[in-house]
Design a protein around this motif. Structure first.
Motif, PDB file in Angstrom:
ATOM      1  N   ALA A  22      41.422  35.133  29.011  1.00 30.56           N
ATOM      2  CA  ALA A  22      41.873  35.532  30.354  1.00 30.56           C
ATOM      3  C   ALA A  22      41.224  36.851  30.758  1.00 30.56           C
ATOM      4  CB  ALA A  22      43.399  35.658  30.387  1.00 30.56           C
ATOM      5  N   TRP A  23      41.173  37.797  29.840  1.00 31.47           N
ATOM      6  CA  TRP A  23      40.497  39.077  30.118  1.00 31.47           C
ATOM      7  C   TRP A  23      39.036  38.824  30.476  1.00 31.47           C
ATOM      8  CZ3 TRP A  23      42.061  44.465  28.751  1.00 31.47           C
ATOM      9  CH2 TRP A  23      41.011  45.381  28.932  1.00 31.47           C
ATOM     10  N   ASP A  24      38.380  37.972  29.679  1.00 36.72           N
ATOM     11  CA  ASP A  24      36.953  37.713  29.940  1.00 36.72           C
ATOM     12  C   ASP A  24      36.732  37.120  31.336  1.00 36.72           C
ATOM     13  OD1 ASP A  24      36.240  38.657  27.456  1.00 36.72           O
ATOM     14  OD2 ASP A  24      35.962  36.683  26.537  1.00 36.72           O
ATOM     15  N   ALA A  72      35.463  40.243  38.203  1.00 33.15           N
ATOM     16  CA  ALA A  72      35.528  41.587  38.792  1.00 33.15           C
ATOM     17  C   ALA A  72      34.155  42.260  38.769  1.00 33.15           C
ATOM     18  CB  ALA A  72      36.547  42.439  38.036  1.00 33.15           C
ATOM     19  N   PHE A  73      33.459  42.140  37.645  1.00 34.76           N
ATOM     20  CA  PHE A  73      32.146  42.780  37.533  1.00 34.76           C
ATOM     21  C   PHE A  73      31.160  42.203  38.548  1.00 34.76           C
ATOM     22  CE2 PHE A  73      27.808  42.846  35.875  1.00 34.76           C
ATOM     23  CZ  PHE A  73      27.617  44.204  35.677  1.00 34.76           C
ATOM     24  N   ASP A 128      33.202  48.214  24.126  1.00 33.18           N
ATOM     25  CA  ASP A 128      31.927  48.183  24.852  1.00 33.18           C
ATOM     26  C   ASP A 128      32.145  48.259  26.361  1.00 33.18           C
ATOM     27  OD1 ASP A 128      30.497  48.075  22.516  1.00 33.18           O
ATOM     28  OD2 ASP A 128      30.208  45.899  22.566  1.00 33.18           O
ATOM     29  N   GLU A 129      33.166  47.578  26.822  1.00 34.27           N
ATOM     30  CA  GLU A 129      33.459  47.639  28.250  1.00 34.27           C
ATOM     31  C   GLU A 129      33.955  49.037  28.634  1.00 34.27           C
ATOM     32  OE1 GLU A 129      35.823  44.063  29.383  1.00 34.27           O
ATOM     33  OE2 GLU A 129      34.945  43.143  27.592  1.00 34.27           O
ATOM     34  N   ARG A 189      38.786  47.140  24.671  1.00 31.85           N
ATOM     35  CA  ARG A 189      37.448  46.561  24.696  1.00 31.85           C
ATOM     36  C   ARG A 189      36.418  47.692  24.680  1.00 31.85           C
ATOM     37  NH1 ARG A 189      36.726  41.162  26.813  1.00 31.85           N
ATOM     38  NH2 ARG A 189      38.556  39.972  26.161  1.00 31.85           N
ATOM     39  N   ALA A 208      27.955  43.560  27.804  1.00 29.28           N
ATOM     40  CA  ALA A 208      29.241  43.536  27.103  1.00 29.28           C
ATOM     41  C   ALA A 208      30.051  42.295  27.479  1.00 29.28           C
ATOM     42  CB  ALA A 208      30.034  44.803  27.419  1.00 29.28           C
ATOM     43  N   LEU A 209      29.856  41.823  28.709  1.00 30.44           N
ATOM     44  CA  LEU A 209      30.618  40.648  29.146  1.00 30.44           C
ATOM     45  C   LEU A 209      29.874  39.332  28.922  1.00 30.44           C
ATOM     46  CD1 LEU A 209      31.915  42.056  32.553  1.00 30.44           C
ATOM     47  CD2 LEU A 209      33.272  41.676  30.478  1.00 30.44           C
ATOM     48  N   ALA A 263      38.629  37.352  33.963  1.00 31.68           N
ATOM     49  CA  ALA A 263      38.928  38.363  34.980  1.00 31.68           C
ATOM     50  C   ALA A 263      37.829  39.420  35.051  1.00 31.68           C
ATOM     51  CB  ALA A 263      40.274  39.022  34.690  1.00 31.68           C
ATOM     52  N   ALA A 264      37.365  39.857  33.909  1.00 32.28           N
ATOM     53  CA  ALA A 264      36.374  40.931  33.894  1.00 32.28           C
ATOM     54  C   ALA A 264      35.043  40.453  34.468  1.00 32.28           C
ATOM     55  CB  ALA A 264      36.192  41.455  32.472  1.00 32.28           C
ATOM     56  N   MET A 313      35.928  46.523  41.557  1.00 31.01           N
ATOM     57  CA  MET A 313      36.030  45.945  40.203  1.00 31.01           C
ATOM     58  C   MET A 313      37.232  46.527  39.477  1.00 31.01           C
ATOM     59  SD  MET A 313      33.313  46.120  37.014  1.00 31.01           S
ATOM     60  CE  MET A 313      33.296  47.929  36.997  1.00 31.01           C
ATOM     61  N   GLU A 315      44.657  34.814  25.501  1.00 33.79           N
ATOM     62  CA  GLU A 315      44.786  36.043  26.273  1.00 33.79           C
ATOM     63  C   GLU A 315      43.432  36.754  26.403  1.00 33.79           C
ATOM     64  OE1 GLU A 315      48.553  38.896  26.081  1.00 33.79           O
ATOM     65  OE2 GLU A 315      47.031  39.484  24.601  1.00 33.79           O
ATOM     66  N   GLU A 316      42.657  36.715  25.341  1.00 34.75           N
ATOM     67  CA  GLU A 316      41.327  37.351  25.409  1.00 34.75           C
ATOM     68  C   GLU A 316      40.402  36.607  26.364  1.00 34.75           C
ATOM     69  OE1 GLU A 316      40.673  40.371  24.045  1.00 34.75           O
ATOM     70  OE2 GLU A 316      42.816  40.231  23.583  1.00 34.75           O
ATOM     71  N   PHE A 327      41.339  30.550  38.391  1.00 35.99           N
ATOM     72  CA  PHE A 327      41.771  31.904  38.046  1.00 35.99           C
ATOM     73  C   PHE A 327      40.707  32.933  38.454  1.00 35.99           C
ATOM     74  CE2 PHE A 327      42.267  35.380  34.821  1.00 35.99           C
ATOM     75  CZ  PHE A 327      43.513  35.825  35.226  1.00 35.99           C
ATOM     76  N   LYS A 342      28.144  38.868  24.642  1.00 40.65           N
ATOM     77  CA  LYS A 342      28.972  38.939  23.438  1.00 40.65           C
ATOM     78  C   LYS A 342      29.508  37.568  23.027  1.00 40.65           C
ATOM     79  CE  LYS A 342      33.475  39.159  25.414  1.00 40.65           C
ATOM     80  NZ  LYS A 342      34.863  39.331  25.046  1.00 40.65           N
ATOM     81  N   ARG A 391      40.577  45.157  40.529  1.00 41.28           N
ATOM     82  CA  ARG A 391      40.863  43.812  40.011  1.00 41.28           C
ATOM     83  C   ARG A 391      41.276  43.891  38.543  1.00 41.28           C
ATOM     84  NH1 ARG A 391      37.799  43.598  44.327  1.00 41.28           N
ATOM     85  NH2 ARG A 391      37.989  41.791  45.729  1.00 41.28           N
ATOM     86  N   LEU A 392      40.593  44.709  37.762  1.00 44.62           N
ATOM     87  CA  LEU A 392      40.968  44.864  36.356  1.00 44.62           C
ATOM     88  C   LEU A 392      42.382  45.419  36.241  1.00 44.62           C
ATOM     89  CD1 LEU A 392      37.663  46.394  34.935  1.00 44.62           C
ATOM     90  CD2 LEU A 392      38.477  44.040  34.648  1.00 44.62           C
ATOM     91  N   PHE A 437      47.839  43.716  28.151  1.00 46.41           N
ATOM     92  CA  PHE A 437      47.045  43.399  26.960  1.00 46.41           C
ATOM     93  C   PHE A 437      47.331  44.421  25.864  1.00 46.41           C
ATOM     94  CE2 PHE A 437      44.960  41.272  30.426  1.00 46.41           C
ATOM     95  CZ  PHE A 437      44.544  40.078  29.867  1.00 46.41           C
ATOM     96  N   VAL A 491      44.976  42.731  37.116  1.00 45.88           N
ATOM     97  CA  VAL A 491      45.123  41.658  36.121  1.00 45.88           C
ATOM     98  C   VAL A 491      45.764  42.186  34.836  1.00 45.88           C
ATOM     99  CG1 VAL A 491      43.891  39.986  34.689  1.00 45.88           C
ATOM    100  CG2 VAL A 491      43.250  40.281  37.087  1.00 45.88           C
TER     101      VAL A 491
END
Lengths: 192, 192, 192, 192, 192, 192
Positions: F158-160, F166-167, A49-50, A47, F60-61, F162-163, A170, F155-156, F129, F64, A173-174, A11, A177
């Motif tokens: 995809a991050w969301d 994971a969280f 906030d994260e 990111r 944050a996840l 995954a995060a 966690m 792409e963003e 995913f 937002k 996994r981050l 990213f 990815v």
């Protein structure tokens, strides 16, 4: 010290100059202390906030007073991260473990098979629990906590082991990815 | 260089003086070349006939001419051995891989997650196949060999990859059951 | 006795006339004794050095004096090979097991679920250990060896069980990748 | 032909004389046809209502007209039962498969690794689907049915494959829990 | 009450008018009692003989006198069906469990993780056994039956638990392959 | 509304009066909005620093702006949490999903088998995913991101995905180890 020119993350990675003030300051402080910026800081700065929540959580578990030594906490990270096949976490926390434990061999031993590592039986019981939390937490029950107690781990220690295993699950996994790349510097740190 | 005083193997380890002549000579030759005796030699010397067959097999796969470079063959060992959680093989062959590849980072990368390692796509395809042989050989079929071919691996290369994966799968199991200890020397070899 | 005209191996199989002298002699001796040439000999003859090491290892484990009977050693092969879904090894060593044990039922029983086979509790403990070595050797530890001891297996017996399980785990992978075909003759041998 | 004196089932087995009339008649008919009473009949006779439902279901799937030949249906039973480690089903249905297919080799081949068996590609696709239903039915979807269609299996054939796999999955579990013993007679039937 | 217009099954569903008399009658009786026709009846009516055997088997296990209460039998269905990822069975039998147990919370608890449900230790032991039968029946042995006995389950209770687990394992596979849709009515039944 | 008197957590739960001001205020705000205090707040209040980081990360996840709707984010939580057998997360986030999606059926469908849920193909790709991140993140690569892109996920996004996966994987492990009890209120919320 130079860093290889491979990508830090799949990213976008922001420039230091473009980061929020608090994040840039934290990163500069780490750089001053370590001599380089670990890539997890650059990757997560995408990111803000994260980033803030991640490191607040990290510090709450890894920096606080605890019945577990700092080296023991790193053992948990290293053993569970290898089972999750997380390159960044094994390489980076392997370095920290070698430094915390003042032992150049321990990180590779714990990563590959902690049952054969130069650690105490109590530490192996700690890692048995950490691995169970990582791989089959649904089955954790009273019997597991009794085993910990028989090794003189308190209830609060049990929380710490579980929380570290869960938090780095966690993180693993981050890192997988994002294809987060371990800094070259980590590989040799603490090898004596 | 000193070696730690931990046990080499769960099983009895013979004195050099008590070993059959051919085995002692092979071990002394290795010691002269490496500066120390890798513990796999001492552990297997407990069973001279198995020692001889093991190293004959090893050499037939790892020392011969092949379409795979020696570094590539070590990648196969390191990637599959970590999935089998074999401490001896990851640490010892990680050292050899660093030396063969003249790359201090590659062994840790390949061990933890070869998909993220600084290797070519062709080498990743090689390791995909090696890992499939290690973990689910029953499902290997024509489609797997076609993928190898599309990366310019010959039929003979396919045999080599499979045989190395299979041979070290055996070695991983022996090392785990004997609790074979990696020599301290391996940890830092080739880290540059 | 005729053999079906299916392929022996996915890889080239040399003519007897083109094999190195020692390999041809070993094969002719087997043929004279058995009445046919088991396909593992033909398949591995494609790689003479590996052939020699493979059979040297095989004989070191399966032909020597041991605390395990020859039938017990075959039980280990059959039970672990079926879990690895290796057609050649289950069919060929199933035949040998029936002959060694003078029992026409035992091979199919041990292959499918040894826990329900007409064998002793001691033999079931042996197979529990062999299967653990085959499937999760990383977790083998003192407790497993204590269980074996409680069934009057010596430390040397434990090595033998582990080594046979590990060696045939290699063999299973080679057979699956080469698509090594069991000879028709094996299916009925020892069925009485 | 004599039957060994091992227990038929972990649970009580009623005498023929004490069974309900319809069950006794079915069993006597089987005995007249086969020359012996397969132990699944004796084991399930302990529960007459379950016996009746089980064999009604069995016959609805295995005796009816179908796009699958009777031999193909037995292949499904044999391949899935070995993965479930069900000794009774592999041995008994292996015998039936040999007879239905008039092929003494096929049952052992299909049981251990159907991908290497002397069967057609269409039959391998049938078994791929049957095994997926047995092991991960939750993931079955349109793509699986498309593959079957590409091999000229109708929608009704897909139901048949799935239902046979599911029914014998139940049967495998019952046989393993009851320790249902395969009759000695099955081992040699159809071996030519 | 209305039912959503999604498809009941991937396969054809016959009209009530076209069904054999006995099947139509059974379905009308269920409809009268429940206020709607559960989709399992419509889905299986595509195959009348399988329909009859399925419900005969179902009733033999779920309607008869047993050492297990009807609520306990539904617990077995719900716990094992969620591990098999069977939407129809978890939703439909979750409703029945809530009604049988007169407890609006219990079905969701048992479905997701019965170890944390508001049930007795004896019921947890029952579900441990049911899940082992569902997931690894090959390993069930005397020790499992001893545990059940220590919780005052009889040998006949053990059969019941195993048979329910096995029968619904079949049902789970059929529902997943047919994409059998849970009726909307089930979701709220028994939620108080 | 009353809450059952079962324990909220295996660990000590502080009184509201004894909590740090900021934590008490957050909890009171939630209580005012929801009508009850979700037990995750009480359980984590035992560790104020971890509480703060956990909810900062959560917000944050989940709060937002994102390319994923709030309902879609809850689908990710529910699907992955059931595979992790986390009772608290499936029950609590199931309620939130029903409310966010204004759909009383969707949570149970997504929890048990999202492949059969009343959601779009795009949402199923999102959950494919998310589940891969949860269960085998080590194997995530370019091909997975291409599939997401083909469904118009950025792409963003995809991050969301995954995060969030994971969280909540961390959260699932904490809930299972603490035996965090879902509040009774969640079970019926949003069932319409």
């Amino acid at each position: 010290m130079t860093t290889s020119d491979h990508k830090v993350s799949r990213f976008p990675v922001p420039d230091l100059a473009d980061m929020p003030e608090d994040i840039r300051e934290r990163i500069l402080a780490v750089q001053e202390k370590s001599g380089f910026i670990p890539n997890v800081f650059l990757t997560l700065a995408h990111r803000p906030d994260e980033f803030r929540a991640f490191f607040a959580y990290h510090d709450a578990l890894m920096e606080k007073e605890s019945g577990l030594t700092k080296a023991e906490r790193e053992m948990i990270v290293v053993a569970t991260s290898n089972l999750n096949q997380c390159q960044y976490c094994v390489v980076a926390h392997g370095a920290i473990l070698r430094i915390r434990a003042k032992n150049p061999l321990i990180a590779d031993q714990v990563a590959v098979n902690y049952r054969k590592a130069d650690i105490t039986d109590r530490q192996k019981a700690m890692l048995d629990f950490a691995v169970k939390v990582s791989q089959s937490a649904y089955a954790v029950g009273d019997a597991d906590l009794e085993i910990l107690k028989s090794h003189d781990f308190s209830e609060e220690d049990a929380w710490d082991i579980a929380a570290i295993s869960a938090f780095f699950g966690m993180s693993n996994r981050l890192a997988n990815v994002t294809s987060m790349r371990p800094n070259d510097e980590f590989y040799t740190l603490g090898r004596g």
